[in-house]
Design an enzyme around this catalytic site. Structure first.
Site, PDB file in Angstrom:
ATOM      1  N   HIS A   1       0.836  -1.195   0.000  1.00  0.00           N
ATOM      2  CA  HIS A   1       0.000   0.000   0.000  1.00  0.00           C
ATOM      3  C   HIS A   1       0.877   1.253   0.000  1.00  0.00           C
ATOM      4  O   HIS A   1       1.418   1.640   1.028  1.00  0.00           O
ATOM      5  CB  HIS A   1      -0.936  -0.031   1.223  1.00  0.00           C
ATOM      6  CG  HIS A   1      -1.807   1.174   1.322  1.00  0.00           C
ATOM      7  ND1 HIS A   1      -2.304   1.638   2.509  1.00  0.00           N
ATOM      8  CD2 HIS A   1      -2.267   2.028   0.372  1.00  0.00           C
ATOM      9  CE1 HIS A   1      -3.031   2.731   2.278  1.00  0.00           C
ATOM     10  NE2 HIS A   1      -3.016   2.979   1.002  1.00  0.00           N
TER      11      HIS A   1
ATOM     12  N   GLU B   1       2.893   0.532   3.474  1.00  0.00           N
ATOM     13  CA  GLU B   1       2.296  -0.511   4.327  1.00  0.00           C
ATOM     14  C   GLU B   1       2.443  -1.831   3.566  1.00  0.00           C
ATOM     15  O   GLU B   1       1.982  -1.952   2.425  1.00  0.00           O
ATOM     16  CB  GLU B   1       0.811  -0.213   4.583  1.00  0.00           C
ATOM     17  CG  GLU B   1       0.567   0.794   5.687  1.00  0.00           C
ATOM     18  CD  GLU B   1      -0.930   0.977   6.031  1.00  0.00           C
ATOM     19  OE1 GLU B   1      -1.224   1.343   7.168  1.00  0.00           O
ATOM     20  OE2 GLU B   1      -1.797   0.752   5.163  1.00  0.00           O
TER      21      GLU B   1
ATOM     22  N   ASN C   1      -5.458   3.867   7.312  1.00  0.00           N
ATOM     23  CA  ASN C   1      -6.814   4.280   6.918  1.00  0.00           C
ATOM     24  C   ASN C   1      -7.864   3.841   7.930  1.00  0.00           C
ATOM     25  O   ASN C   1      -8.890   4.498   8.096  1.00  0.00           O
ATOM     26  CB  ASN C   1      -7.150   3.754   5.521  1.00  0.00           C
ATOM     27  CG  ASN C   1      -6.451   4.593   4.449  1.00  0.00           C
ATOM     28  OD1 ASN C   1      -5.969   5.692   4.743  1.00  0.00           O
ATOM     29  ND2 ASN C   1      -6.373   4.086   3.240  1.00  0.00           N
TER      30      ASN C   1
END
Ligand code: 3H9
Length: 704
Positions: free
Chosen positions: A438, A450, A488
């Site tokens: 990510h 990530e 997130n």
């Protein structure tokens, strides 16, 4: 070998040897020869010998292993004063020493390492060596003479530049600056011994502390101070560095040096320095994966494939091109491909325009990029990263195709920011090769990566992902599969709390200001406007539909339904009259008034302290749950994610480090006061009087 950080005080970590009339002192404190306990003692012992033996005509100080001294041992900063290594004592002795001393530098001479070298009579270095005073990055200032000696050598302006950026200079530049007396070609020790021998008869010995500072003017320091607002907003130590450098221009060395000593201790004991030191170690810990050793076999990555030439795909591709890795990039239409390549080229050309890259380099990078419309062209890639929009069906279709095309052993990665990587992996016959990578937007700029470990991701694929992150200059952090992973997922909770604050009466700009007060460049609503309000809107609508609930009708939903989707439509929660800068919106105020009236909401004044606490602690609370769920390995990892991915100030230590600094008991009390339920792990640590830092340490020692 003993490590840098656990040598009992009193141990001598400096080897002595003789080369004729030259005494060689070799500092042996791996991995980076930090100036920890045992190093001052060893240097003193060596200087005793040099002093007592008439046959010794000069001393060479060199680092064993891969580097000269990379600084004071940061781990000793928390020790009581009497237990801390006496770095200044040995530096004082060197400054006054009766025989020539030569620092022989390879690797890095940083912080206390460079200060040690500056206290020697001379400095020689190999060409690859780098020299700098990076203390500002740890929220401190050079504390062993650096603020007083560096300006006396390189001039006030260059010294300020080096100390405020914390960035090192290469040996060649250091020689031009007079910081290094000779760049040694060939064997460093031999060169240093020869240099020392050639200078045994120099009298009087030149001492930096006796020099004057050149190139100083009151305007220089005033300008430097003014510039800090932009470069080091909210930070404590940079202004002290400017003041101390200024002092070097007008007071005797001893006075500036004494003041530096006092200020160093204060800076070291400040929450900002604790925060930055926490991040320093957290970043290094994040690279370690429990149960996966250094010997885990890795896939050799010589080429990459990327699916999707949009903003993310293009940015990801640039990371690989920047380190010389060829990339094949796939799109569905020629138009999309041309557009994507055009953006990459333009980005590079802009960098070249700013003088940070040559046009030749632009062409070299573009030459490594192969555009194609066919997935078959990915058959030779060692790693393939899918970067298409967030839709599970589309992603699964792509991974099924990839499974057929990719060579055995290739790593299949998804750049999903929220979706279930296990489900994506299930579309292949080789889930062990599937991983989430990510990237954060803009992917060529943001340092965070990530690394999502799915249930079946193999150790080798995970270890390769981590090594790859390092290779492309990212800070990789391993996370588990859940909605939104770490960053997130926390942002979702933070957004919920921000919306609630507004429902209770705060204006969006108040909520944003509450986070600016903590040092974040953007508050929750500025961030939502930048990301696009429609994304969250669609998710909320979809979730309600799936759950069979009525269509959501929050104030933010109404803003989106009014066609205001954020920065991209030049109107969102804020207005954007000049395209980028958010301006509080009368239209949003009106919408909020109507909304509150319709819903019968009581408005009240929400103070900034309350808003800051509620927003920050919502992150901490979700972070604690993420930790308890095993989605993050350590609280420190969460801090690294939040600092590098979301702009939480490093000097606050990241959200979890910040919570530790506030005291978890206080965090729990505030959460309860404001109606949030503390996560069980947070509550437990608070009850036990512990910190997240202790939690990480205890977990690490249980795993060791
Ligand atoms: C200072 O000097 C104050 C003085 O002015 C005043 C004194 C009175 N201490 O980064 P790596 C560990 S302030 C303790 O992965 P690389 C690090 O944690 C200091 N430990 O390697 C890691 O441990 P582990 C000014 C340190 O090759 C291992 O060494 N100096 C220190 O990528 C390897 O580190 C600095 O700020 C330290 N000073 O990079 C320099 N440094 O293996 C800070 C490293 O257990 N250090 N460790 O995870 C660096 O910038 C980089 O480590 C360096 C090597 C460039 C040296």
């Amino acid at each position: 070998m003993t490590s840098a950080n656990n040598n009992p005080a009193g141990q001598n970590l400096v080897e002595q040897s003789r080369d004729g009339d030259i005494l060689v002192l070799t500092i042996q404190n791996p991995p980076v020869n930090a100036f920890g306990p045992g190093v001052p003692e060893g240097l003193h012992a060596g200087l005793d010998v040099a002093e007592g033996d008439e046959g010794v005509r000069a001393v060479v100080i060199i680092g064993g292993g891969r580097t000269f001294v990379a600084g004071a041992d940061i781990k000793t900063f928390d020790l009581p004063r009497e237990q801390a290594p006496d770095v200044r004592g040995v530096i004082d002795r060197l400054d006054a020493f009766s025989k020539p001393t030569v620092a022989a530098i390879h690797g890095t001479a940083l912080g206390g390492g460079l200060e040690l070298a500056l206290a020697c009579t001379y400095r020689v270095a190999v060409e690859s060596a780098r020299l700098g005073l990076p203390e500002v990055k740890l929220g401190v200032l050079p504390g062993a003479g650096g603020t007083q000696r560096l300006p006396r050598v390189v001039g006030a302006q260059k010294a300020l530049e080096m100390m405020l950026s914390g960035n090192p200079v290469k040996a060649g530049e250091a020689e031009t600056l007079g910081l290094v007396d000779e760049v040694v070609d060939g064997d460093l020790l031999q060169g240093a011994v020869a240099f020392a021998r050639a200078h045994t008869d120099v009298t009087p010995l030149p001492r930096i502390s006796e020099r004057q500072v050149e190139g100083a003017s009151p305007e220089l320091f005033a300008q430097a101070k003014a510039g800090l607002e932009k470069t080091h907003k909210g930070q404590y130590s940079p202004a002290l560095i400017v003041d101390l450098a200024e002092m070097a221009t007008r007071t005797p060395f001893v006075d500036g040096y004494a003041e530096e000593g006092r200020q160093f201790v204060q800076a070291k004991d400040s929450p900002q320095s604790r925060g930055l030191r926490h991040l320093f170690f957290a970043e290094r810990e994040a690279g370690k994966i429990a149960g996966i050793g250094k010997d885990t076999p890795q896939t050799e990555i010589k080429s990459a494939g990327i699916i999707g030439a949009g903003t993310m795909g293009g940015g990801i591709a640039m990371n690989f091109l920047n380190v010389g890795l060829p990339v094949t990039i796939v799109e569905t239409t020629q138009e999309a491909l041309d557009r994507g390549l055009g953006v990459i080229r333009k980005n590079y050309e802009n960098t070249a325009k700013k003088g940070r890259m040559s046009l030749d380099d632009v062409e070299k990078r573009m030459g490594l990029l192969t555009p194609t419309l066919s997935m078959d062209d990915l058959k030779d890639a060692d790693i393939i990263i899918e970067a298409v929009f967030e839709n599970m069906d589309v992603k699964k279709e792509i991974f099924t195709k990839l499974d057929a095309v990719a060579k055995p052993g290739a790593i299949l990665a998804s750049n999903t920011s929220t979706l279930d990587v296990n489900e994506i992996a299930s579309a292949t016959t080789r889930p062990e090769s599937v991983i989430g990578l990510h990237f954060f937007s803009p992917a060529n700029v943001m340092r965070l990566l990530e690394i999502v470990r799915a249930d079946k991701t193999s150790d080798s694929v995970l270890a390769t992902g981590m090594a790859l992150a390092k290779r492309i200059g990212k800070v990789g952090v391993v996370v588990g599969v859940c909605d939104g992973f770490v960053g997130n997922r926390m942002v979702h909770r933070y957004g919920d709390e921000a919306r609630k604050l507004v429902e209770e009466g705060a204006r969006p700009q108040d909520a944003d200001a509450a986070m600016h007060a903590l040092g974040l460049p953007m508050g929750p609503f500025e961030m939502s406007d930048m990301a696009g309000l429609d994304v969250g809107y669609l998710i909320r609508q979809h979730q309600a539909k799936v759950a069979g609930q009525p269509k959501p009708d929050g104030w933010l939903d109404r803003i989106v339904e009014g066609g205001r989707k954020g920065q991209k439509t030049q109107a969102g929660i804020y207005d954007y009259p000049d395209g980028r800068k958010p301006v509080p919106s009368a239209s949003t105020d009106e919408l909020l008034n109507t909304y509150r009236q319709e819903k019968g909401l009581q408005s009240r004044e929400v103070g900034q302290d309350e808003a800051t606490k509620r927003l920050t602690y919502s992150l901490v609370n979700e972070g604690a749950q993420i930790l308890d769920d095993g989605i993050a390995q350590r609280a420190g990892d969460i801090d690294v994610i939040y600092v590098y991915g979301y702009g939480f100030p490093a000097y606050r230590g990241g959200p979890m480090g910040y919570a530790d600094e506030q005291g978890l008991k206080n965090v729990v009390a505030d959460l309860e006061k404001y109606g949030q339920t503390p996560a069980p792990l947070l509550k437990r640590l608070a009850d036990e009087g512990k910190t997240f830092g202790q939690y990480d340490k205890e977990k690490a020692s249980a795993q060791a």
